[in-house]
Design a protein around this motif. Structure first.
Motif, PDB file in Angstrom:
ATOM      1  N   ALA A  58       0.810  -1.218   0.000  1.00 22.90           N
ATOM      2  CA  ALA A  58       0.000   0.000   0.000  1.00 22.90           C
ATOM      3  C   ALA A  58       0.844   1.269   0.000  1.00 22.90           C
ATOM      4  O   ALA A  58       0.379   2.317  -0.445  1.00 22.90           O
ATOM      5  N   SER A  59       2.058   1.195   0.499  1.00 21.63           N
ATOM      6  CA  SER A  59       2.861   2.412   0.675  1.00 21.63           C
ATOM      7  C   SER A  59       3.956   2.598  -0.372  1.00 21.63           C
ATOM      8  O   SER A  59       4.304   3.738  -0.694  1.00 21.63           O
ATOM      9  N   GLN A  60       4.521   1.521  -0.907  1.00 19.73           N
ATOM     10  CA  GLN A  60       5.663   1.652  -1.807  1.00 19.73           C
ATOM     11  C   GLN A  60       5.359   2.504  -3.043  1.00 19.73           C
ATOM     12  O   GLN A  60       6.172   3.353  -3.428  1.00 19.73           O
ATOM     13  N   PRO A  61       4.204   2.332  -3.720  1.00 25.19           N
ATOM     14  CA  PRO A  61       3.923   3.199  -4.880  1.00 25.19           C
ATOM     15  C   PRO A  61       3.861   4.682  -4.508  1.00 25.19           C
ATOM     16  O   PRO A  61       4.272   5.543  -5.291  1.00 25.19           O
ATOM     17  N   ILE A  62       3.359   4.980  -3.299  1.00 28.46           N
ATOM     18  CA  ILE A  62       3.292   6.381  -2.865  1.00 28.46           C
ATOM     19  C   ILE A  62       4.686   6.897  -2.521  1.00 28.46           C
ATOM     20  O   ILE A  62       5.003   8.068  -2.770  1.00 28.46           O
ATOM     21  N   LEU A  63       5.521   6.043  -1.960  1.00 26.16           N
ATOM     22  CA  LEU A  63       6.903   6.448  -1.664  1.00 26.16           C
ATOM     23  C   LEU A  63       7.658   6.792  -2.942  1.00 26.16           C
ATOM     24  O   LEU A  63       8.485   7.711  -2.961  1.00 26.16           O
ATOM     25  N   ILE A  64       7.385   6.059  -4.021  1.00 25.48           N
ATOM     26  CA  ILE A  64       8.030   6.370  -5.309  1.00 25.48           C
ATOM     27  C   ILE A  64       7.607   7.759  -5.782  1.00 25.48           C
ATOM     28  O   ILE A  64       8.426   8.568  -6.231  1.00 25.48           O
ATOM     29  N   ALA A  65       6.313   8.052  -5.675  1.00 20.97           N
ATOM     30  CA  ALA A  65       5.828   9.380  -6.062  1.00 20.97           C
ATOM     31  C   ALA A  65       6.413  10.466  -5.150  1.00 20.97           C
ATOM     32  O   ALA A  65       6.711  11.579  -5.599  1.00 20.97           O
ATOM     33  N   LEU A  66       6.587  10.138  -3.866  1.00 17.98           N
ATOM     34  CA  LEU A  66       7.158  11.101  -2.924  1.00 17.98           C
ATOM     35  C   LEU A  66       8.594  11.444  -3.306  1.00 17.98           C
ATOM     36  O   LEU A  66       9.020  12.605  -3.185  1.00 17.98           O
ATOM     37  N   ARG A  67       9.356  10.465  -3.762  1.00 17.20           N
ATOM     38  CA  ARG A  67      10.738  10.742  -4.200  1.00 17.20           C
ATOM     39  C   ARG A  67      10.748  11.692  -5.389  1.00 17.20           C
ATOM     40  O   ARG A  67      11.634  12.538  -5.515  1.00 17.20           O
TER      41      ARG A  67
END
Length: 675
Positions: free
Chosen positions: A536-545
């Motif tokens: 649930a979090s990894q795709p959002i972390l990619i966008a955050l980078r």
């Protein structure tokens, strides 16, 4: 020890000569002098010091007499010479007493920079890159050579290039037979083994230029320190370079390292200064300058150097202002509270030229309501120029949202956008509060605190996993998910900690905290929940980078990245319907309602690397992006003729028509281009 450097002088046959520093123990130098005296014999005529001085004085008087009257008057002026017994002052003077590093020659009238020592090398010749005086009498030249050799800290011997290359030619300058034999026997091995040390003591200077303003090929090919450091940071991968092929010896490196360390320690300089880019550039520029660089005086660093820094900053600001006028810019505000409890607001302007700091305001005495913030922001916009500010970026606080709405009413063409990185961080916080994920995160924090609280357990963990875990932070909610990713990566190592003999024999294994930590790590349910949490979090972390990075502009990428993240989360949690619904609810609350900005849609429309793939897969989404672009254009451009012209160009771009967009090369390179 040998020290080799090319020196531009002339031998009997006109060949280039190299200088070799041979540093012997004092006992060997004494024996060399003794043997040299014995070989010379008592029959050689050695002029006395008084006769040599008389000859030099006579030659100096004749040379001064031949000068133009004004120069002759300067040469005889005692105030234009140092009060020193140095023999160089017989043959030179200060043409400008306020600039004492320049000395003028009585023979050729050339002004030599860098002080009296350089001037004596000018008279002697065959020293470094110093050009020998064309009119100096041979007696004076030999006197200067003898004086320089006598007062140097090491024995200086002149050797032909061919001798350096390994041939057994005799030395260019007379030395004792013991020394010659030592040189012939050890030159090649010493040059190879001491290459690093020789380059440390002195480096080969460039050949003297023949025209003013001309540069050597090496100087033109050499990259600036800023370019070297930028390339070093951009190319992280290991690559064989000239720098690697010519590494200095470890002993020489250690000497330099110790000097740097002593400077930092003795002056109580914060050690994090070594992490700054300017520190690397400073070291690189000193290395490129080579030996002989002298640091500033207290006055230099306090007055003229500071003034030059202010001038450079002004020039940099001017470049940013030109970029603002040409491309427009985004005004960004960042509010924070320092350790003294002050409420500070930083203002920055971002454009294709980079991010430029404008000012920082202490708003501790003010009530940070919408009107106050709007007035502060409007004041900064007026400083930049209203016509130059396209976007206002603030955090997601309610007061900043209200201030953004007020400013869009005051300035019709302005867009207000909440900070994407802050929004994604809050989205991760919301996801972390979901009960299923919250339980998992709290269990992970409990294990981390337990392992890091006890030194023996911490050391055991480091041995088992080969390092440390990413620990949860205080300010960034993203670090909780990074901690889970780190624990999953070292899953087997963490399990090994709690099944090892050291753990079983320790007192911690029977404590309540220890039993809880062991049960968590050895629980299959915990690791399953960790995996779902990361899905649930990894795709959002990619966008955050992407949103929080500095490598590429985020606006053309962030909307596509978030669409991709949403689709990935739906696929990853499709078997967990209830959990998926909670995650998508958080997603829509934070992103769809706050960050679905038309400016982002317009930027994505103008990003050919993304837009044309979207057009092929989802025509409806492509039409939506075009609509966002039109809304942005109509708000920013008031002239109807310009609106029509831009709209026609956008039609050609979208349909791949017209002279520019229909070419095969333009279509082929779409994926390589972005804003």
């Amino acid at each position: 020890m040998f020290d080799v450097a090319d020196m531009h002088g002339h031998h009997g046959d006109g060949r280039r000569v190299a200088a070799v520093q041979v540093i012997f123990p004092q006992s060997q130098i004494a024996r060399g002098k003794a043997s040299s005296a014995a070989e010379t014999g008592s029959t050689d005529h050695v002029p006395s010091a008084s006769s040599t001085a008389a000859d030099s004085s006579t030659l100096a008087d004749k040379a001064i007499a031949g000068l133009p009257p004004d120069l002759a008057e300067q040469a005889n002026d005692s105030k234009r010479k140092a009060k020193s017994q140095d023999p160089g002052w017989k043959f030179g003077w200060w043409p400008d007493p306020s600039k004492k590093e320049f000395v003028q020659c009585i023979f050729c009238m050339k002004v030599v920079p860098s002080g009296i020592k350089r001037f004596k090398q000018h008279l002697a010749g065959r020293f470094g890159d110093t050009m020998k005086c064309a009119r100096v009498p041979e007696v004076v030249s030999k006197d200067m050579q003898a004086y320089l050799k006598k007062n140097t800290r090491s024995a200086l011997v002149l050797v032909d290039d061919e001798s350096i290359e390994g041939e057994d030619d005799a030395a260019a300058a007379p030395v004792s037979k013991d020394m010659q034999a030592y040189l012939k026997k050890n030159t090649r091995s010493a040059l190879v083994s001491q290459a690093a040390m020789s380059s440390f003591v002195v480096s080969a200077p460039p050949k003297p230029v023949t025209q003013k303003g001309s540069k050597s090929v090496a100087a033109m090919l050499c990259k600036s320190p800023e370019e070297v450091i930028a390339e070093r940071h951009s190319n992280k991968a290991s690559q064989s370079t000239l720098e690697h092929c010519t590494k200095k010896g470890k002993e020489v490196q250690q000497i330099v390292d110790d000097h740097v360390a002593d400077f930092l320690y003795e002056n109580n300089i914060p050690l994090n200064v070594v992490n700054s880019r300017s520190w690397e550039i400073m070291l690189e520029s000193i290395g490129q300058y080579g030996p002989g660089y002298r640091g500033p005086s207290y006055h230099d660093i306090r007055v003229p150097w500071l003034e030059r820094a202010v001038e450079r900053t002004s020039l940099m600001t001017a470049k940013h202002e030109e970029s603002w006028k040409e491309y427009g810019c985004s005004l960004m505000s960042d509010s924070w509270t320092d350790v003294r409890g002050r409420h500070l607001i930083n203002f920055l302007a971002n454009s294709p030229a980079g991010t430029h700091f404008l000012c920082s305001i202490d708003a501790s005495s003010e009530i940070a309501n919408a009107n106050m913030l709007a007035d502060l922001l409007e004041n900064q916009i007026d400083k930049i120029g209203r016509e130059n500010v396209v976007q206002l970026v603030t955090d997601n606080g309610a007061n900043f949202k209200a201030a953004g709405r007020l400013l869009m009413e005051r300035i019709p063409h302005l867009f207000w956008t909440p900070c994407a990185a802050h929004c994604l961080d809050l989205l991760l916080e919301d996801i972390g509060k979901i009960k299923y994920f919250n339980t998992c995160i709290n269990q992970a924090k409990r294990v981390c605190r337990f392992l890091y609280k006890h030194g023996r357990l911490h050391n055991l963990m480091r041995q088992m996993i080969g390092g440390d875990l990413v620990r949860p932070g205080i300010t960034r909610f993203a670090t909780s998910f990074l901690t889970l990713a780190s624990m999953l990566k070292h899953k087997n190592g963490l399990k090994s900690v709690f099944i090892s003999n050291e753990w079983q024999q320790s007192k911690f294994s029977t404590s309540q905290e220890g039993i809880q930590a062991e049960n968590i790590i050895l629980s299959t349910e915990f690791w399953n929940s960790v995996e779902f949490c990361l899905r649930a979090s990894q795709p959002i972390l990619i966008a955050l980078r992407i949103a929080d990075g500095d490598e590429t502009p985020a606006a053309p990428e962030i909307m596509a990245a978030m669409d991709k993240a949403k689709a990935t989360i739906k696929e990853a949690l499709k078997n967990k319907g209830k959990l998926l619904a909670e995650v998508i609810s958080c997603f829509d609350k934070r992103w769809e309602s706050q960050m679905e900005q038309k400016l982002y849609g317009a930027a994505l429309f103008l990003n050919p690397g993304k837009f044309f793939d979207i057009r092929e897969k989802d025509r409806r989404q492509a039409a939506r992006l075009r609509s966002m672009f039109n809304d942005v254009m109509w708000k920013m451009i008031s002239n109807e003729d310009e609106q029509t012209k831009i709209s026609k160009q956008a039609d050609d771009y979208e349909r791949s028509e017209g002279e520019c967009f229909s070419k095969a090369g333009a279509i082929r390179d779409r994926g390589k281009k972005s804003l």
